[in-house]
Design an enzyme around this catalytic site. Structure first.
Site, PDB file in Angstrom:
ATOM      1  N   ASP A  38       0.857   5.493  -0.333  1.00  0.00           N
ATOM      2  CA  ASP A  38       0.000   6.674  -0.282  1.00  0.00           C
ATOM      3  C   ASP A  38       0.818   7.917  -0.564  1.00  0.00           C
ATOM      4  OD1 ASP A  38      -2.690   6.324   0.015  1.00  0.00           O
ATOM      5  OD2 ASP A  38      -2.584   5.980   2.180  1.00  0.00           O
ATOM      6  N   ASP A  88       0.844  -1.183   0.000  1.00  0.00           N
ATOM      7  CA  ASP A  88       0.000   0.000   0.000  1.00  0.00           C
ATOM      8  C   ASP A  88       0.883   1.238   0.000  1.00  0.00           C
ATOM      9  OD1 ASP A  88      -2.008   1.873   0.373  1.00  0.00           O
ATOM     10  OD2 ASP A  88      -2.199   1.496   2.532  1.00  0.00           O
ATOM     11  N   ASP A 127       3.113   1.070   3.593  1.00  0.00           N
ATOM     12  CA  ASP A 127       2.557   0.826   4.914  1.00  0.00           C
ATOM     13  C   ASP A 127       2.817  -0.646   5.268  1.00  0.00           C
ATOM     14  OD1 ASP A 127       1.008   0.305   7.142  1.00  0.00           O
ATOM     15  OD2 ASP A 127      -0.669   1.557   6.479  1.00  0.00           O
TER      16      ASP A 127
END
Ligand SMILES: [Zn+2]
Lengths: 377, 326
Positions: A109, A107, A283
């Site tokens: 971001d 993940d 993450d």
């Protein structure tokens, strides 16, 4: 799962006009949308609403048709599926589901930035670059995945999800996945593991080595072209010949050919400064979580109105352009807060002041409604 | 590799050995059962298994003894016994691997192949696919992936580490394939009964005062540990945090972990100390559930709150009763 539908229906009555409109649009999208949920019958699903990204979970869908039916009738604002495959996806507590295996996911971001909830083009560009780095510097060369094994997906909001569904990683446990995340972030990397002395000579990695040793050697060789970097190591590196001598000895793993004062301290500093890992970019908790619910590829994101589209190539991918889906019609909205100049689906609009009304192409209007930055005028 | 009885007797868990036993059949003589029981008793008491004379006569018997030991362990059906036995069989295999590593490389390769582990020789080292590396190495500083040479999906390991990985594969295979579900002959069941009588007494642990106040997830973990079921790392940490917070003294907490199949007093003491010093906070119920540790919907939010909840309920009930009397 009658209770879930019942509650959904009750909620629809006291929903605000914006939520009702968004759900209507989402419902029509799901009629014909393409979504990716391999082995759908073994996954747990989670649906989210106006207030929470996961309101209902432990949902099971026996087939794509069944899931589609629910998405059309309930029009959840968020749809997540488990990276895990279970024997009984709807059982609870979790242990009763009987975990079988799980995809490996990453993940990424966009960083925190002044653009806030209206993620700007630069932020999208940064996270796109990081996704490319994760694939090209780690997943392919180090872990040996082929590019075809890595499914890249726009998260629908501020970043990307990478899904790897290969057989080899399916049974890895939480701790093994944490090791993979730690490796990518450079957690636990120690200089001593890559350098050692024999007699008085300092030996270390060669550029062809795998792992962080090789990464450091390659980065170091590259920086030898930079005079300032060279000077911070040794005055001797002013000379072309000394530079070449050091470079060719590093190729053999000998880091001691030109007599650098306080060599270990300096090299250790460089090793730490170079930030060869991706700490803070992925993450690690998501990767380690073997029962994580993650945005279903192809579903809509209720906080942006964008689709979490599969990304065939990161080259030239622009979320604000390529993930917008409501391309027909227009809508008059009243802006609830200041909106900066934006471009959605190729249409520029704004800036708009609080209280201002505007008739916008549907994709732009949906974006503002989902961001809760506008109301139906 | 052509059929080789010497190989099979050294590595009785290998597919070749299983195939041999299937074809040749087994005779459970009194001597075999006796030796199998001795094999398990030694495993239980010292964590080791004695090597036998390296003679063709002994090879075949060794295979029968191994198969019989597995039957006895299955008849006993006790996690602690199976855990100890798995560790001992792995050590035994490790000793043979260390010998064969210098004289019979083909044996070592055949063992690896039996587990589907694809080692490749690279100079003086070996490489192994990273997912197999992660599956068969302990999570420790020495084996931290971040400090490894990882390239093209392969991790470099030393000659010695290669043998350690195979040993761990043996242990995992034993754990995963025991107990066998079957009906066993009387002499096997009797041997199992005698071994069970040797097991450390577990009762004192489960009758600890105050434990009835522990939430279901914590009780389940304590129960699993006392049955020597392997608790995942996250579970051990959560349990230790809980017990530290419940105010238990160090020695009492260590006691809970004593029956873990891989128990080490030193490591356990250190880890509990660490948790105490760093004041680790208790994972919430939601986190516990995501770890697969939640066993009941007790809805207390955090396992530490369970105590207050039931105590609160009892207090309220007592209060209500008193009021009722007045
Ligand atoms: Zn920005």
């Amino acid at each position: 799962m009658g209770t879930v539908e019942g509650e959904g229906a009750k909620r629809a009555e006291d929903a605000c006009p914006e939520e009702r409109l968004i759900r209507k649009m989402f419902s029509s999208y799901y009629r014909s949308a393409h979504f990716e949920a391999p082995q759908i019958e073994k996954r747990e699903f989670g649906f989210g609403g106006w207030e929470k990204k996961i309101e209902f979970r432990h949902i099971k869908a026996k087939s794509e048709a069944e899931l589609r039916g629910r998405l059309v009738s309930e029009a959840p604002l968020y749809v997540s599926y488990s990276v895990a495959y279970y024997e009984f996806p709807d059982a609870r507590p979790m242990v009763r589901k009987n975990w079988l295996s799980a995809d490996l996911v990453f993940d990424l971001d966009a960083p925190q930035h002044t653009c806030g909830k209206f993620t700007c083009a630069e932020c999208f560009e940064k996270v796109r670059q990081e996704a490319i780095r994760l694939i090209e510097d780690f997943l392919v060369p180090d872990f040996g995945f082929s590019r075809g094994e890595i499914s890249v997906n726009f998260s629908g909001s501020r970043g990307y999800h990478l899904h790897i569904r290969s057989q080899s990683i399916q049974r890895l446990d939480r701790e093994a996945r944490r090791e993979i995340a730690d490796y990518i972030c450079g957690v636990g990397v120690s200089f001593e593991r890559f350098f050692w002395t024999e007699g008085k000579k300092l030996f270390g990695p060669t550029p062809s080595d795998g792992g962080y040793g090789g990464k450091f050697a390659r980065a170091f060789m590259e920086r030898l072209g930079d005079d300032e970097f060279c000077l911070s190591i040794s005055r001797r590196l002013k000379s072309r010949e000394e530079k070449d001598r050091l470079a060719s000895s590093i190729m053999q793993g000998n880091w001691d050919s030109i007599g650098i004062a306080a060599r270990e301290r300096k090299l250790r500093e460089k090793f730490e400064q170079m930030r060869l890992g991706m700490a803070g970019k992925i993450d690690a908790n998501v990767t380690a979580d073997i029962s994580k619910l993650i945005r279903m590829p192809g579903s809509l994101h209720g906080g942006s109105g964008f689709a979490a589209v599969p990304v065939r190539s990161l080259e030239g991918f622009e979320p604000m352009r390529h993930a917008a889906v409501f391309l027909d019609g227009e809508l008059r909205v009243k802006v609830a807060e200041r909106v900066p100049a934006l471009e959605v689906a190729g249409v520029r609009f704004g800036p708009l002041e609080q209280g201002e009304c505007a008739t916008l192409p549907m994709a732009c209007a949906m974006y503002l409604l989902c961001k809760k930055a506008a109301v139906v005028a | 590799m052509p059929f080789d009885l010497a190989f099979c007797s050294r590595y009785p868990f290998s597919p070749q050995a299983r195939q041999y036993v299937e074809q040749a059949g087994l005779s459970l003589t009194a001597s075999v059962v006796e030796k199998a029981e001795a094999r398990l008793r030694l495993a239980l008491e010292s964590g080791r298994i004695k090597k036998v004379a390296d003679l063709p006569d002994a090879w075949q018997e060794e295979l029968a003894v191994y198969a019989c030991a597995r039957m006895i362990a299955s008849a006993a059906n006790n996690r602690y016994l199976i855990g100890r036995y798995a560790v001992a069989e792995a050590k035994r295999a490790g000793e043979y691997l260390a010998i064969d590593d210098s004289v019979r490389q083909d044996y070592v390769e055949a063992v690896a192949e039996g587990f589907g582990i694809a080692f490749q020789k690279e100079g003086r080292q070996y490489s192994i696919p990273f997912w197999q590396y992660l599956a068969f190495t302990p999570r420790s500083y020495d084996y931290k992936l971040s400090n490894r040479q990882l390239k093209g999906g392969l991790v470099k390991v030393s000659r010695h580490e290669r043998l350690r990985i195979l040993e761990e594969a043996v242990r995992k295979r034993m754990e995963a394939t025991l107990p066998i579900k079957a009906e066993f002959p009387a002499e096997v069941k009797e041997a199992a009964g005698r071994l069970l009588a040797l097991l450390p007494r577990l009762e004192p642990i489960s009758s600890n005062v105050g434990q009835e106040n522990y939430p279901p997830c914590i009780r389940k973990m304590i129960e699993d540990l006392s049955l020597s079921l392997n608790l995942p790392h996250t579970g051990r940490v959560a349990l230790a945090i809980y017990l530290v917070n419940a105010g238990l003294p160090q020695e009492r907490i260590v006691e809970y972990f004593r029956h873990a199949p891989d128990f080490s007093e030193k490591t356990t003491t250190y880890q509990i100390e660490y948790i105490r010093r760093r004041k680790y906070s208790m994972p919430s119920c939601q986190t516990m559930d995501s770890y697969g540790l939640c066993v009941a919907d007790c809805r207390c939010g955090n396992p530490l709150r369970f105590r207050d909840r039931i105590h609160g309920a009892i207090l309220r009930r007592l209060e209500a009763e008193r009021k009722g009397k007045e």
